[in-house]
Design a protein around this motif. Structure first.
Motif, PDB file in Angstrom:
ATOM      1  N   UNK A 149      64.900  41.392  76.232  1.00 13.25           N
ATOM      2  CA  UNK A 149      64.442  40.469  76.296  1.00 13.25           C
ATOM      3  C   UNK A 149      62.669  40.490  75.989  1.00 13.25           C
ATOM      4  N   UNK A 150      62.294  40.396  74.799  1.00 15.04           N
ATOM      5  CA  UNK A 150      60.870  40.574  74.465  1.00 15.04           C
ATOM      6  C   UNK A 150      60.056  39.221  74.602  1.00 15.04           C
ATOM      7  N   UNK A 151      58.968  39.378  75.232  1.00 16.25           N
ATOM      8  CA  UNK A 151      57.939  38.041  75.574  1.00 16.25           C
ATOM      9  C   UNK A 151      56.862  38.504  75.002  1.00 16.25           C
ATOM     10  N   UNK A 152      56.525  37.563  73.871  1.00 13.02           N
ATOM     11  CA  UNK A 152      55.180  37.936  73.337  1.00 13.02           C
ATOM     12  C   UNK A 152      54.199  36.710  73.216  1.00 13.02           C
ATOM     13  N   UNK A 154      61.880  43.395  78.645  1.00 13.44           N
ATOM     14  CA  UNK A 154      62.836  43.441  79.848  1.00 13.44           C
ATOM     15  C   UNK A 154      63.900  44.024  78.932  1.00 13.44           C
ATOM     16  N   UNK A 155      64.506  45.089  79.749  1.00 15.90           N
ATOM     17  CA  UNK A 155      65.661  45.763  79.094  1.00 15.90           C
ATOM     18  C   UNK A 155      66.720  46.297  79.948  1.00 15.90           C
ATOM     19  N   UNK A 212      55.907  48.402  73.334  1.00 17.95           N
ATOM     20  CA  UNK A 212      56.492  48.036  74.806  1.00 17.95           C
ATOM     21  C   UNK A 212      58.040  48.481  75.052  1.00 17.95           C
ATOM     22  N   UNK A 213      58.450  48.784  73.853  1.00 19.16           N
ATOM     23  CA  UNK A 213      59.935  48.823  74.027  1.00 19.16           C
ATOM     24  C   UNK A 213      60.508  50.159  74.789  1.00 19.16           C
ATOM     25  N   UNK A 214      59.768  51.194  74.362  1.00 15.91           N
ATOM     26  CA  UNK A 214      59.758  52.751  74.721  1.00 15.91           C
ATOM     27  C   UNK A 214      59.949  52.653  76.344  1.00 15.91           C
ATOM     28  N   UNK A 215      58.588  52.341  76.914  1.00 21.30           N
ATOM     29  CA  UNK A 215      58.332  52.364  78.198  1.00 21.30           C
ATOM     30  C   UNK A 215      59.640  51.499  78.989  1.00 21.30           C
TER      31      UNK A 215
END
Length: 228
Positions: free
Chosen positions: A101-104, A83-84, A190-193
């Motif tokens: 907010x990265x959720x892994x 989430x960016x 995940x971060x690019x999209x």
């Protein structure tokens, strides 16, 4: 690799206990090793440190313990969602990533600091290839036009956003060490999209390529204005 390392460590541990068993006048099966100390289970006060067990003695050299492990991997799937929040300067075209907010789901976290660092490092790489990193080739000469870090723009520490990492242990993998799964590729995927979607939410323009440069932003906004 993690499972093979676990197997190799178990073999090395057995070798250490076997060496210590002779010093403590017992068998390796009767010993335990916790936080650098080896002791007898039937008498925990009788023990020695790993350094004492492995170190040299008069006439006896330091121990050389070797552990081996071989593991054929199985399929294992880890999952992530990013989430960016971004800011887009519509006058300059500059995109700033403000918060991530990265959720892994990594199955089982063995080393929380290393896992979070891997995620944050992947985000840093992903921000670079999404917004600034573009390897430019002169098609006439096949020479690079930005072969140095002055022109090939990688995000540095001062370019990093606030990152609130969330690590889940929702689905441990039975084939991984203690249920752990990989965390190496998910962050950079995940971060690019997520950034691209946040830009679309901010200015209403969809980009389907990397990097999304300030020139791309300004050109897209101009085209959007012409079509309105």
């Amino acid at each position: 690799m993690g499972s093979a390392t676990r197997m190799a460590a178990a073999e090395a541990r057995a070798g250490i206990l076997k060496r210590a068993a002779g010093m403590l006048e017992t068998t390796a099966d009767a010993l335990d090793m916790v936080e650098g100390r080896i002791y007898r289970r039937d008498n925990p006060d009788q023990g020695l440190t790993v350094a004492e067990a492995m170190g040299p003695k008069p006439g006896i050299p330091s121990a050389n313990i070797l552990g081996r492990g071989t593991y054929e991997p199985t399929k294992s799937y880890s999952f992530a969602a990013h989430f960016v929040e971004v800011s887009v300067d519509t006058e300059t075209g500059l995109v700033t990533v403000d918060r991530v907010v990265p959720v892994h789901d990594v199955g089982k976290v063995i080393h929380p600091i290393a896992a979070a660092g891997q995620i944050e490092g992947g985000i840093q790489q992903g921000i670079g290839h999404t917004l600034t990193e573009d390897y430019i080739i002169d098609t006439r000469t096949d020479r690079s036009l930005n072969a140095g870090l002055v022109d090939y723009k990688m995000p540095l520490s001062m370019d990093m956003p606030d990152i609130d990492t969330v690590i889940l242990e929702a689905a441990p993998d039975p084939g991984g060490p203690w249920g752990a799964k990989g965390v190496g590729e998910d962050p950079i995927i995940a971060i690019g999209p997520a950034i691209s979607n946040a830009i679309f939410d901010a200015i209403g323009v969809r980009f389907r390529h990397y990097p999304i440069t300030p020139e791309d932003i300004l050109n897209a906004l101009a085209e959007k204005e012409r079509q309105s």
